[in-house]
Design a protein around this motif. Structure first.
Motif, short mmCIF file in Angstrom:
data_model
loop_
_atom_site.label_atom_id
_atom_site.label_comp_id
_atom_site.label_asym_id
_atom_site.label_seq_id
_atom_site.Cartn_x
_atom_site.Cartn_y
_atom_site.Cartn_z
N VAL A 42 47.11 0.52 -22.55
CA VAL A 42 48.14 1.54 -22.31
C VAL A 42 48.52 2.22 -23.62
O VAL A 42 48.41 1.63 -24.70
N PRO A 43 48.97 3.47 -23.56
CA PRO A 43 49.30 4.21 -24.79
C PRO A 43 50.61 3.75 -25.42
O PRO A 43 51.58 3.42 -24.72
N VAL A 44 50.61 3.71 -26.74
CA VAL A 44 51.84 3.51 -27.51
C VAL A 44 52.28 4.87 -28.04
O VAL A 44 51.58 5.87 -27.88
N CYS A 45 53.42 4.91 -28.70
CA CYS A 45 53.99 6.19 -29.15
C CYS A 45 53.00 7.03 -29.95
O CYS A 45 52.87 8.24 -29.76
N THR A 46 52.30 6.39 -30.88
CA THR A 46 51.42 7.13 -31.79
C THR A 46 50.19 7.71 -31.09
O THR A 46 49.58 8.64 -31.62
N ASP A 47 49.82 7.18 -29.93
CA ASP A 47 48.67 7.74 -29.21
C ASP A 47 48.95 9.15 -28.72
O ASP A 47 48.04 9.98 -28.62
N CYS A 48 50.21 9.43 -28.41
CA CYS A 48 50.57 10.75 -27.91
C CYS A 48 51.18 11.64 -28.99
O CYS A 48 50.95 12.85 -29.01
#
Length: 364
Positions: free
Chosen positions: A191-197
């Motif tokens: 799942v994405p964390v903040c920095t992925d987006c």
């Protein structure tokens, strides 16, 4: 010659005494043997502190255990690599009035080794906030630590919890979302964390139109990955279907920089949410069947109760889910080629007829 020996002895003795005193006055030989060990001889004292001009108490204690776990320790980076202005004891007097002023001065040392990442931060949203006067905007040490620097993504949830130190409300939403719940509770690495987006060091303003209009591609990084989506039984074709919808086509037109075209069309985040994304079967989800009409009415206020029934969503048109649309599509997909073939044959026959007529006239 004997008369000069006492004088020579005095000179030698004076020189030796001077060298001995110079060695005692300078701590550099001790620092050369082990800067960290030398510094901790004082800074290993838990009671060591000082009071800044602002009245704030500044602890000068550095935990040897904490320092030993730092990633800098593994690379044998010692104290004077960052504290380059400190070469002797007593140390130069601190010129900083507050703890924050001191932190913002010392974090500049990071650029000596991490110049690439440091340059990225200069264009980030955080740097812009600092330039606007918000000195509490994050700097390197706020996210990575100072003497306790560890790998930023071990565990992976550390990334989002670090951002949550400032963005508390957003973090609270994220934790209860399908992404955040899987990360925090299940330690799910997919799942994405903040920095992925949002990016890492070059964090841009997510409120800008260019960021928003590119957000479907951010979602597609995961949701168009067939191998990843198959692990969770999700459709990896949702992004392609979105691109063919009116919403997706409208976004594509805007990207082509046609300013006369209306481009306030729905993005993934408009329907699914941003940090509060939930699965469609969750009653609180914005795209749950019970909430879908309300979500559509944010852009289409006149939408009636039958509005959502005519929308196929991100699903392939199927006989079971949307029978009317399925058979309509089947009719036109069959009828259209037949009409085109008949038209082509008709045009071909007309060409042949005209050619034959022209030949007959030529023979007369």
């Amino acid at each position: 010659m004997a008369m000069h020996r006492p004088a020579i002895s005095v000179v030698i003795l004076a020189g030796f005494t001077f060298m001995l005193l110079a060695g005692l006055a300078s701590p550099m030989p001790a620092m050369a043997q082990g800067t960290e060990e030398y510094c901790l001889s004082c800074h290993g004292n838990p009671d060591l502190s000082m009071t800044l001009e602002s009245g704030e108490e500044l602890s000068l204690y550095i935990s040897p255990e904490m320092l030993g776990q730092s990633v800098h320790q593994e690379k044998k980076i010692e104290c004077n690599a960052c504290h380059q202005e400190i070469q002797t004891y007593p140390h130069p007097e601190l010129e900083y009035k507050t703890r924050r002023e001191l932190s913002r001065a010392y974090y500049l040392a990071c650029q000596s080794c991490h110049s690439g990442n440091y340059e990225k931060t200069l264009d980030s949203m955080h740097a812009q906030a600092a330039e606007a006067g918000n000195l509490n905007a994050p700097i390197c040490t706020d996210c990575h630590g100072a003497h306790d620097i560890k790998s930023p993504d071990h565990p992976r949830s550390l990334v989002s919890s670090t951002c949550g130190q400032c963005h508390t409300q957003i973090f609270d939403e994220y934790v209860t979302s399908t992404h955040g719940g899987a990360l925090i509770q299940d330690d799910n690495p997919d799942v994405p964390v903040c920095t992925d987006c949002h990016g890492v060091h070059n964090i841009h303003d997510p409120r800008l139109q260019d960021f928003l209009i590119a957000s479907p591609e951010l979602c597609a990084n995961c949701h168009a990955d067939e191998q990843l989506m198959s692990k969770y039984g999700l459709n990896a074709n949702v992004y392609n279907i979105y691109k063919l919808s009116w919403h997706g086509v409208d976004v594509s037109v805007y990207k082509a920089r046609w300013p006369t075209i209306w481009h306030e069309s729905a993005l993934c985040i408009d329907c699914h949410g941003v940090h509060n994304i939930l699965t469609t079967d969750n009653p609180a989800s914005m795209v749950n069947p019970g909430n879908l009409l309300t979500t559509c009415q944010k852009c289409h206020p006149d939408a009636g109760p039958n509005w959502t029934g005519a929308w196929t969503g991100h699903n392939e048109v199927s006989r079971d889910r949307t029978p009317f649309v399925y058979y309509t599509n089947l009719f036109y997909s069959s009828f259209t080629p037949v009409v085109l073939w008949i038209s082509a044959i008709y045009v071909l026959l007309q060409i042949i007829r005209a050619t034959v007529e022209r030949g007959r006239r030529a023979l007369r």
